[in-house]
Design an enzyme around this catalytic site. Structure first.
Site, mmCIF file in Angstrom:
data_model
loop_
_atom_site.group_PDB
_atom_site.id
_atom_site.type_symbol
_atom_site.label_atom_id
_atom_site.label_comp_id
_atom_site.label_asym_id
_atom_site.label_seq_id
_atom_site.Cartn_x
_atom_site.Cartn_y
_atom_site.Cartn_z
ATOM 1 N N GLU A 74 -3.226 3.184 1.982
ATOM 2 C CA GLU A 74 -2.876 3.303 0.780
ATOM 3 C C GLU A 74 -2.444 4.979 0.918
ATOM 4 O OE1 GLU A 74 -4.612 2.138 -2.892
ATOM 5 O OE2 GLU A 74 -4.211 3.549 -3.864
ATOM 6 N N HIS A 110 0.863 -1.094 -0.046
ATOM 7 C CA HIS A 110 -0.036 0.129 0.313
ATOM 8 C C HIS A 110 0.668 1.353 -0.120
ATOM 9 C CE1 HIS A 110 -2.501 -2.275 2.588
ATOM 10 N NE2 HIS A 110 -3.780 -2.742 0.764
HETATM 11 S S1 SF4 Z 1 -2.975 -1.670 -7.117
HETATM 12 FE FE1 SF4 Z 1 -3.184 -3.048 -5.358
HETATM 13 S S2 SF4 Z 1 -5.248 -4.393 -5.789
HETATM 14 FE FE2 SF4 Z 1 -3.683 -3.500 -7.146
HETATM 15 S S3 SF4 Z 1 -2.406 -5.069 -8.232
HETATM 16 FE FE3 SF4 Z 1 -1.409 -3.425 -6.574
HETATM 17 S S4 SF4 Z 1 -1.686 -3.714 -4.515
HETATM 18 FE FE4 SF4 Z 1 -2.761 -5.271 -5.853
#
Ligand code: SF4
Length: 576
Positions: A125, A73
């Protein structure tokens, strides 16, 4: 019962990358390894990390040492700096898609833009993204939220990567109408969207869905909710131990999906658990047949039978007389080699095939005895074949038993970790294939005094290539378990997609090579019939890739049947 595995089940790209980095860290860096916060929401993976000595660090100490991994994240840039200042070697495992959003925010903040993040303000995130916007960052969770923000002279709108597409679209449409000077970046990652769309589609096709993943994982819980809103039963389990086989036996079709933080080895274990479900709709014989298959595979009796069949086919193809001694060498040597391999490979089987690991732990002594006995019978049979076959097999057996020994003393290459044959990447896959090739083609040819050099070479190449294809395929299925125990297989080095591509080319090459042998003609018409074997294996690979074939006892049995099939076809050819 019909079982479908969702194509999107398991790790997304970003989580897989972060987990692999954490698993590789203990062998790549000196000193203690930490993750800043839990790397993913999956208790089994987290306990695996702690088994490997990877410690979760929630607070940044003033002083620290060792290596620390930043989760997928991401974190605010100042946290990263604090970790570095504390003295840690910082490894950034932030997902590249999140990094992209961070850099969009960073570059616009430097130009004086305000940042509006569409997401959940408490999500790690979003907390990390806000750090890149400095004092000019705002988080909105809905259309109403953005309406309450002041009007900015210049601003960008980005989304948390797992944001709901509909909410983001409504906000960007509103911004276009009311503040057309705002720059909108659709930074939603389609991984979550695709996973949810697939589970919705699968729910319509089956009676129930097993959702595998941490009970505290938001995206996994959401999958189970979707199943319920589609009016189907959802079984949310963390491991195969939570499967209720009685409830499962009431349904005739089932789908298995998993959250983004669920590793493939847990999904595979759940699938194996489902296989144990009483097959009430198919009668007792189906369960009995499955148990027989399982026993033959666990004991390696079926693999040994396959080696005998391949040897028979090769002897016929090279037009050699069939001898019991040659067949016995192939059967018993292969059996001994595979049992020893399994006995020494229990660490990876713990993840890849826990049932096999338990079987080998429970029956260690009788299996050791069986391996030694079959090895001895193989050597006696080789002795009957002649001096050269005997010494060749003895050398191969000694090499096989030194596979785990440290052959290079540590003082020669100080710190070199590749001191055993098993430390060479892909060595096991290649050595198994060569051992099969020699015992099924070269030894019978030497014993019969054949001087058909080209025919022997092609037969050897073909048998070796076929076994290489079979073993490499299993290596691809076991990638995550192998990585956990630090085993370096070819698929781990080159990746899954490339491995499948190579595997398919290898099998096509095997089809061409044996057919060419028939055209030249080095071999009889039997070679055209045997060309079906690599094509059969190719079909299994393609079906597996497309999700039409599931890993488990049945698939393993089909792959091993490849060699039995070669013997049966040879027998039929001889008969007619
Ligand atoms: S953005 Fe989040 S959901 Fe998409 S690949 Fe990366 S970790 Fe996985």
């Amino acid at each position: 019962m019909k079982v479908i595995i969702a194509k999107t089940a398991g790790f997304c790209m970003g989580v897989r990358r972060a987990v692999e980095m954490a698993l590789d860290a203990p062998s790549s860096y000196q000193g203690p390894i930490f993750t800043y916060g839990p790397l993913i929401h999956n208790p089994q993976v987290l306990s695996l990390f702690s088994e490997k000595g990877v410690v979760i660090l929630d607070q940044i100490p003033e002083k620290g040492h060792g290596t620390i991994l930043i989760r997928a994240h991401g974190v605010p840039p100042e946290k990263k700096e604090l970790l570095k200042k504390a003295g840690f070697n910082v490894i950034d495992a932030t997902c590249p898609r999140v990094v992209k959003v961070q850099s969009i925010i960073k570059s616009h903040t430097n130009k004086g833009y305000s940042t509006i993040i569409v997401g959940d303000k408490d999500h790690p995130e979003v907390v990390g993204l806000l750090g890149y916007a400095g004092s000019m960052g705002y988080v909105v969770g809905s259309l109403e939220d953005i309406k309450h923000l002041p009007v900015f002279e210049q601003a960008i709108i980005v989304a948390q990567t797992t944001q709901n597409q509909k909410i983001f679209q409504s906000i960007s449409a509103w911004a276009e109408q009311n503040h057309c000077h705002y720059k909108v970046f659709d930074t939603i990652c389609d991984s979550t969207e695709k996973r949810q769309m697939e589970v919705r589609r699968l729910s319509k096709m089956v009676d129930a869905v097993i959702v595998v993943g941490g009970k505290n994982s938001g995206n996994t819980r959401r999958l189970a909710e979707i199943v319920k809103t589609e009016g189907k039963t959802a079984f949310h389990v963390e491991t195969e131990d939570e499967l209720n086989l009685e409830n499962l036996s009431k349904v005739s079709s089932i789908a298995i999906t998993a959250g983004a933080s669920t590793p493939s080895w847990i999904i595979k274990r759940v699938l194996r658990g489902v296989e144990k479900k009483p097959l009430s709709n198919k009668g007792w014989w189906s369960t009995f047949f499955l148990e027989v298959q399982r026993f033959l595979l666990l004991t390696n009796i079926y693999v040994a039978l396959g080696a005998g069949c391949l040897c028979y086919a090769m002897m016929r193809m090279m037009e050699l007389p069939i001898t019991v001694a040659a067949l016995a060498v192939a059967v018993f040597y292969v059996m001994s080699m595979h049992i020893f391999n399994r006995l020494t490979g229990r660490a990876e089987d713990k993840y890849n095939d826990p049932e096999r690991e338990q079987f080998y732990s429970r029956n260690k002594m009788p299996l050791k005895f069986l391996a030694l006995l079959s090895g001895a019978v193989g050597l006696i049979a080789a002795y009957k074949m002649g001096q050269v076959p005997f010494w060749t097999l003895l050398t191969m057996s000694l090499l096989g038993s030194s596979y785990n020994l440290r052959l290079i003393p540590s003082w020669i290459f100080n710190g070199n970790k590749r001191r055993r044959i098993r430390d060479l990447p892909g060595s096991k896959t290649i050595l198994i294939a060569l051992a099969w090739g020699v015992s099924t083609t070269v030894l019978p040819a030497i014993s019969a005094g054949s001087n058909r050099f080209f025919a022997i070479c092609i037969a050897f190449l073909w048998a070796t290539g076929l076994v290489l294809g079979r073993t490499a395929f299993f290596d691809v299925l076991d990638m995550q378990g192998d990585r956990i125990v630090g085993k370096e297989t070819i698929p781990l080095l080159i990746g899954e997609k490339k491995s499948f591509r190579l595997l398919k080319r290898l099998l096509l090459f095997m089809t061409v090579i044996i057919s060419t042998g028939g055209v030249l003609p080095l071999f009889s018409g039997l070679s055209f019939l045997l060309a079906i074997c690599p094509l059969f294996m190719l079909l299994i690979v393609v079906f597996y890739e497309r999700g039409n074939m599931l890993p488990g006892v049945r698939m393993e049995f089909r792959v091993e049947s490849l060699f039995v099939f070669s013997g049966v076809m040879t027998f039929i050819y001889e008969w007619f």
